[in-house]
Scaffold this motif. Structure first.
Motif, mmCIF file in Angstrom:
data_model
loop_
_atom_site.group_PDB
_atom_site.id
_atom_site.type_symbol
_atom_site.label_atom_id
_atom_site.label_comp_id
_atom_site.label_asym_id
_atom_site.label_seq_id
_atom_site.Cartn_x
_atom_site.Cartn_y
_atom_site.Cartn_z
ATOM 1 N N GLN A 65 0.860 -1.186 0.000
ATOM 2 C CA GLN A 65 0.000 0.000 0.000
ATOM 3 C C GLN A 65 0.891 1.229 0.000
ATOM 4 O O GLN A 65 1.526 1.547 1.002
ATOM 5 C CB GLN A 65 -0.928 0.006 1.213
ATOM 6 C CG GLN A 65 -1.933 -1.111 1.180
ATOM 7 C CD GLN A 65 -2.845 -1.118 2.388
ATOM 8 O OE1 GLN A 65 -2.515 -0.591 3.439
ATOM 9 N NE2 GLN A 65 -3.998 -1.722 2.234
ATOM 10 N N ARG A 67 1.410 5.379 -1.888
ATOM 11 C CA ARG A 67 0.734 6.503 -2.537
ATOM 12 C C ARG A 67 1.762 7.371 -3.236
ATOM 13 O O ARG A 67 2.804 7.680 -2.666
ATOM 14 C CB ARG A 67 -0.019 7.350 -1.511
ATOM 15 C CG ARG A 67 -1.192 6.617 -0.894
ATOM 16 C CD ARG A 67 -1.905 7.435 0.175
ATOM 17 N NE ARG A 67 -1.059 7.566 1.348
ATOM 18 C CZ ARG A 67 -0.729 8.725 1.920
ATOM 19 N NH1 ARG A 67 -1.165 9.861 1.432
ATOM 20 N NH2 ARG A 67 0.052 8.759 2.980
ATOM 21 N N ASP A 75 -2.774 12.794 -5.184
ATOM 22 C CA ASP A 75 -2.573 11.675 -4.263
ATOM 23 C C ASP A 75 -3.116 10.436 -4.954
ATOM 24 O O ASP A 75 -4.320 10.204 -4.986
ATOM 25 C CB ASP A 75 -3.300 11.933 -2.943
ATOM 26 C CG ASP A 75 -2.967 10.910 -1.860
ATOM 27 O OD1 ASP A 75 -2.484 9.812 -2.187
ATOM 28 O OD2 ASP A 75 -3.214 11.217 -0.684
ATOM 29 N N PRO A 77 -3.267 6.473 -5.119
ATOM 30 C CA PRO A 77 -2.980 5.209 -4.439
ATOM 31 C C PRO A 77 -2.380 4.188 -5.393
ATOM 32 O O PRO A 77 -2.710 4.151 -6.577
ATOM 33 C CB PRO A 77 -4.343 4.743 -3.937
ATOM 34 C CG PRO A 77 -5.358 5.630 -4.544
ATOM 35 C CD PRO A 77 -4.672 6.770 -5.207
ATOM 36 N N ASN A 78 -1.487 3.393 -4.864
ATOM 37 C CA ASN A 78 -0.815 2.345 -5.621
ATOM 38 C C ASN A 78 -0.831 1.110 -4.722
ATOM 39 O O ASN A 78 0.131 0.836 -4.017
ATOM 40 C CB ASN A 78 0.617 2.813 -5.937
ATOM 41 C CG ASN A 78 1.357 1.877 -6.846
ATOM 42 O OD1 ASN A 78 0.928 0.765 -7.110
ATOM 43 N ND2 ASN A 78 2.508 2.306 -7.311
ATOM 44 N N HIS A 79 -1.956 0.400 -4.731
ATOM 45 C CA HIS A 79 -2.148 -0.725 -3.819
ATOM 46 C C HIS A 79 -2.121 -2.037 -4.578
ATOM 47 O O HIS A 79 -2.558 -2.106 -5.730
ATOM 48 C CB HIS A 79 -3.479 -0.595 -3.078
ATOM 49 C CG HIS A 79 -3.524 0.597 -2.186
ATOM 50 N ND1 HIS A 79 -4.661 0.965 -1.520
ATOM 51 C CD2 HIS A 79 -2.587 1.513 -1.832
ATOM 52 C CE1 HIS A 79 -4.419 2.047 -0.801
ATOM 53 N NE2 HIS A 79 -3.175 2.402 -0.987
#
Length: 164
Positions: A65, A67, A75, A77-79
């Motif tokens: 997780q 960002r 912002d 997210p890169n999950h």
């Protein structure tokens, strides 16, 4: 797309749905791998963007997780999930999030740290996509420039330099 030794680009076959950048690093694979993990917030995004790691469990099935924060307040997210975390390779995907919840898959990210036979490392960042369209979209977003900048930043850190 592959970065060649002179950092120019060569396109791989479209059916592979794969984009790759590569750098030679004057540091052993273990050092490059350690910098990948320990200093990820410093190198993972091309400047002026930056990365914030909220959670990164580097083992198969581990949660990723992060960002990406942009200079204008973005912002992103890169999950995802870690699929492999070995001495010479880290593989992640955004096809799943924590607790194996399906997500809209964009790619599988593969980072490899191979001995170059001369005391250094061949560092590769590869994005494999489910579709030709996703691959083309990623390439058009500036894959070679963006991931290339990230690899350059990681290379600098692994070779003992500063990216400030």
């Amino acid at each position: 797309m592959t970065e060649t030794a002179d950092n120019s680009c060569a396109i791989r076959p479209a059916q592979a749905h794969e984009l790759t950048v590569e750098r030679r690093v004057a540091a052993p694979p273990a050092t490059v791998r350690r910098m990948w993990e320990e200093r990820i917030e410093e190198w993972f995004c091309p400047r002026p963007w930056r990365m914030v790691v909220d959670r990164l469990d580097l083992h198969p099935g581990g949660v990723s997780q992060m960002r990406m924060l942009g200079p204008d307040g973005e912002d992103m997210p890169n999950h995802g999930i870690v699929l492999e975390a070995s001495e010479h390779r880290i593989v992640t995907t955004d096809a799943f999030q924590s607790d194996w919840q399906p997500a809209g898959p964009f790619m599988v990210g593969i980072w490899s740290f191979d001995d170059d036979g001369a005391g250094g490392t061949i560092l590769r960042g590869t994005a494999r996509h489910w579709t030709e369209e996703a691959c083309a979209q990623h390439e058009a977003m500036g894959f070679a420039e963006g991931w290339g900048a990230c690899l350059d930043q990681l290379k600098t850190l692994a070779e003992g330099g500063s990216i400030d």
